[in-house]
Design a protein around this motif. Structure first.
Motif, PDB file in Angstrom:
ATOM      1  N   TRP A  69       0.829  -1.197   0.000  1.00 40.45           N
ATOM      2  CA  TRP A  69       0.000   0.000   0.000  1.00 40.45           C
ATOM      3  C   TRP A  69       0.871   1.258   0.000  1.00 40.45           C
ATOM      4  O   TRP A  69       0.625   2.190  -0.763  1.00 40.45           O
TER       5      TRP A  69
ATOM      6  N   GLU B  20       3.902   1.616  -1.051  1.00 37.53           N
ATOM      7  CA  GLU B  20       4.565   1.764  -2.347  1.00 37.53           C
ATOM      8  C   GLU B  20       3.603   2.303  -3.406  1.00 37.53           C
ATOM      9  O   GLU B  20       4.005   3.082  -4.271  1.00 37.53           O
ATOM     10  N   GLN B  21       2.341   1.943  -3.317  1.00 39.27           N
ATOM     11  CA  GLN B  21       1.346   2.483  -4.242  1.00 39.27           C
ATOM     12  C   GLN B  21       1.107   3.974  -4.002  1.00 39.27           C
ATOM     13  O   GLN B  21       0.669   4.691  -4.904  1.00 39.27           O
ATOM     14  N   GLN B  22       1.424   4.420  -2.787  1.00 38.21           N
ATOM     15  CA  GLN B  22       1.270   5.835  -2.436  1.00 38.21           C
ATOM     16  C   GLN B  22       2.564   6.616  -2.701  1.00 38.21           C
ATOM     17  O   GLN B  22       2.756   7.706  -2.180  1.00 38.21           O
TER      18      GLN B  22
END
Length: 70
Positions: free
Chosen positions: A31, A33-35
């Motif tokens: 999560w 890393e997605q941000q």
């Protein structure tokens, strides 16, 4: 009743907790890393690598303890 709390059983539960925490931390890492928190993701992945390496040692130790108890 004492056998419910043998050293091997307690260590097995700690090992299972470690695996559960590893999975939860990985979810949070993905999560993050997605941000676009890639540096944080890299740091956490380093810690997860250590957890993974230690998991093998813990599993081997548990097998030895269980083998002696039999």
């Amino acid at each position: 009743m004492a056998s419910e709390y043998s050293l091997a059983d307690v260590l097995e539960r700690l090992y299972q907790n470690q695996l559960a925490l590893e999975a939860a931390v990985m979810e949070l890492t993905l999560w993050a890393e997605q941000q676009d928190a890639s540096e944080t993701g890299e740091n956490v992945r380093g810690a997860l690598s250590t957890i993974g390496e230690n998991a093998g040692h813990i599993k081997q130790g548990l097998a030895r303890i269980r083998g002696r108890a039999s």
